[in-house]
Write a protein that holds these residues in place. Structure first.
Motif, PDB file in Angstrom:
ATOM      1  N   ASP A  73     -43.893  15.749   8.745  1.00  0.00           N
ATOM      2  CA  ASP A  73     -43.767  15.192  10.093  1.00  0.00           C
ATOM      3  C   ASP A  73     -44.589  13.924  10.238  1.00  0.00           C
ATOM      4  O   ASP A  73     -45.701  13.816   9.693  1.00  0.00           O
ATOM      5  N   TYR A  74     -44.046  12.986  11.013  1.00  0.00           N
ATOM      6  CA  TYR A  74     -44.808  11.824  11.487  1.00  0.00           C
ATOM      7  C   TYR A  74     -44.837  11.897  13.004  1.00  0.00           C
ATOM      8  O   TYR A  74     -43.789  12.059  13.647  1.00  0.00           O
TER       9      TYR A  74
ATOM     10  N   LEU B 261     -44.607  12.064  20.190  1.00  0.00           N
ATOM     11  CA  LEU B 261     -43.260  11.721  19.749  1.00  0.00           C
ATOM     12  C   LEU B 261     -43.268  11.513  18.244  1.00  0.00           C
ATOM     13  O   LEU B 261     -44.248  11.011  17.687  1.00  0.00           O
ATOM     14  N   GLY B 262     -42.169  11.899  17.581  1.00  0.00           N
ATOM     15  CA  GLY B 262     -42.141  11.703  16.138  1.00  0.00           C
ATOM     16  C   GLY B 262     -40.823  12.141  15.523  1.00  0.00           C
ATOM     17  O   GLY B 262     -39.815  12.337  16.207  1.00  0.00           O
ATOM     18  N   CYS B 263     -40.867  12.303  14.222  1.00  0.00           N
ATOM     19  CA  CYS B 263     -39.693  12.728  13.464  1.00  0.00           C
ATOM     20  C   CYS B 263     -40.158  13.578  12.288  1.00  0.00           C
ATOM     21  O   CYS B 263     -41.319  13.502  11.870  1.00  0.00           O
TER      22      CYS B 263
ATOM     23  N   ALA C 174     -50.436  22.296  20.335  1.00  0.00           N
ATOM     24  CA  ALA C 174     -49.224  21.592  20.754  1.00  0.00           C
ATOM     25  C   ALA C 174     -48.025  22.519  20.681  1.00  0.00           C
ATOM     26  O   ALA C 174     -47.951  23.413  19.832  1.00  0.00           O
ATOM     27  N   ALA C 175     -47.078  22.295  21.595  1.00  0.00           N
ATOM     28  CA  ALA C 175     -45.758  22.919  21.560  1.00  0.00           C
ATOM     29  C   ALA C 175     -44.754  21.799  21.362  1.00  0.00           C
ATOM     30  O   ALA C 175     -44.778  20.803  22.098  1.00  0.00           O
ATOM     31  N   THR C 176     -43.866  21.947  20.367  1.00  0.00           N
ATOM     32  CA  THR C 176     -42.978  20.850  19.973  1.00  0.00           C
ATOM     33  C   THR C 176     -41.539  21.314  19.959  1.00  0.00           C
ATOM     34  O   THR C 176     -41.207  22.362  19.403  1.00  0.00           O
TER      35      THR C 176
ATOM     36  N   GLY D 132     -32.569  18.789   6.358  1.00  0.00           N
ATOM     37  CA  GLY D 132     -32.292  18.190   7.653  1.00  0.00           C
ATOM     38  C   GLY D 132     -33.356  17.208   8.098  1.00  0.00           C
ATOM     39  O   GLY D 132     -34.456  17.142   7.542  1.00  0.00           O
ATOM     40  N   ALA D 133     -33.006  16.422   9.125  1.00  0.00           N
ATOM     41  CA  ALA D 133     -33.918  15.466   9.765  1.00  0.00           C
ATOM     42  C   ALA D 133     -33.940  15.781  11.253  1.00  0.00           C
ATOM     43  O   ALA D 133     -32.901  16.078  11.859  1.00  0.00           O
ATOM     44  N   THR D 134     -35.135  15.704  11.858  1.00  0.00           N
ATOM     45  CA  THR D 134     -35.324  16.165  13.226  1.00  0.00           C
ATOM     46  C   THR D 134     -36.120  15.156  14.032  1.00  0.00           C
ATOM     47  O   THR D 134     -37.124  14.608  13.539  1.00  0.00           O
ATOM     48  N   ALA D 135     -35.709  14.914  15.277  1.00  0.00           N
ATOM     49  CA  ALA D 135     -36.487  14.136  16.243  1.00  0.00           C
ATOM     50  C   ALA D 135     -37.369  15.103  17.026  1.00  0.00           C
ATOM     51  O   ALA D 135     -36.902  16.184  17.441  1.00  0.00           O
ATOM     52  N   LEU D 136     -38.627  14.740  17.251  1.00  0.00           N
ATOM     53  CA  LEU D 136     -39.610  15.669  17.797  1.00  0.00           C
ATOM     54  C   LEU D 136     -40.208  15.153  19.110  1.00  0.00           C
ATOM     55  O   LEU D 136     -40.525  13.967  19.234  1.00  0.00           O
TER      56      LEU D 136
END
Length: 222
Positions: free
Chosen positions: A84-85, A94-96, A137-139, A119-123
């Motif tokens: 994760d970034y 915010l991240g991916c 944190a809750a993501t 897979g790739a995810t937007a966070l």
């Protein structure tokens, strides 16, 4: 004469003290400088390992003859990796992320791969940090993924949508490195089709998927 001399000496001393005190009092009080690197450490990179037996899913396929076929796993063991970034805006993050996992069927007589996933995810996350530096944190994550079941010939390599809701705790180890713990729920629905002699099957194969990850890893802030 003596009294006048003493008076003039006292007056000169008072003027000297006043002239040096006024510039000092006119200066505005300086505020403490922010800690060096505090601004730069809003970014983070993390890598974690996921191992869980709590995995649920059933792949369905349909043939031109009208038969329905399915494949599932009774005793799953899922192993995965996450990277994760994230960028932190106070309480908002915010991240991916990138996700890879594969699941074994550990039922007696099998011990085969059941499914591969990438897979790739937007966070989007919400969280806070305690005075001791522990970060909670809750993501929420939404993305796309690709799956493949090598032992189920009627299920093609398929694309789908993925989602996750995870709760994480990052415990500081050094000034810029944290020990990461994370768990929650990941879901996905994949859909694809294969052709028979160049003719597509009447219905798409599909694969709904869910698992509960247990992740440990490291996070680097910079």
């Amino acid at each position: 004469m003596t009294t006048a001399l003493r008076l003039s000496t006292s007056l000169a001393s008072a003027l000297l003290v006043l002239s040096t005190a006024l510039p000092v009092s006119a200066e505005e009080p300086t505020e403490p400088e922010p800690a060096r690197g505090a601004e730069a450490r809003k970014r983070s990179l993390s890598a974690s390992l996921n191992v869980t037996p709590f995995s649920f899913g059933r792949a369905m396929a349909y043939t031109s003859s009208g038969g329905d076929y399915d494949a599932s796993v009774e005793e799953p063991l899922l192993v995965g990796f996450s990277g994760d970034y994230m960028y932190k805006y106070d309480l908002v993050r915010l991240g991916c992320g990138l996700r890879y996992s594969h699941t074994w069927d550990t039922s007696p007589g099998y011990s085969n791969f059941y499914v591969h996933e990438l897979g790739a995810t937007a966070l989007l996350g919400l969280g806070g940090t305690t005075k001791g530096g522990v970060d909670f944190a809750a993501t929420l994550g939404l993305g796309i993924g690709h799956s493949w079941i090598p032992t189920f010939d009627l299920y093609p390599p398929s694309w789908g949508v993925t989602g996750e809701l995870l709760v994480s705790v990052a415990i500081p180890v050094t000034k810029s490195t944290d020990f990461l713990l994370r768990s929650g729920l990941r879901v996905a629905v994949y859909k694809g089709n294969m052709s028979e002699n160049g003719v597509p099957y009447p219905q798409d194969a599909f694969f709904p998927r869910a698992y509960v990850p247990f992740e440990v890893g490291l996070r680097r802030r910079f």
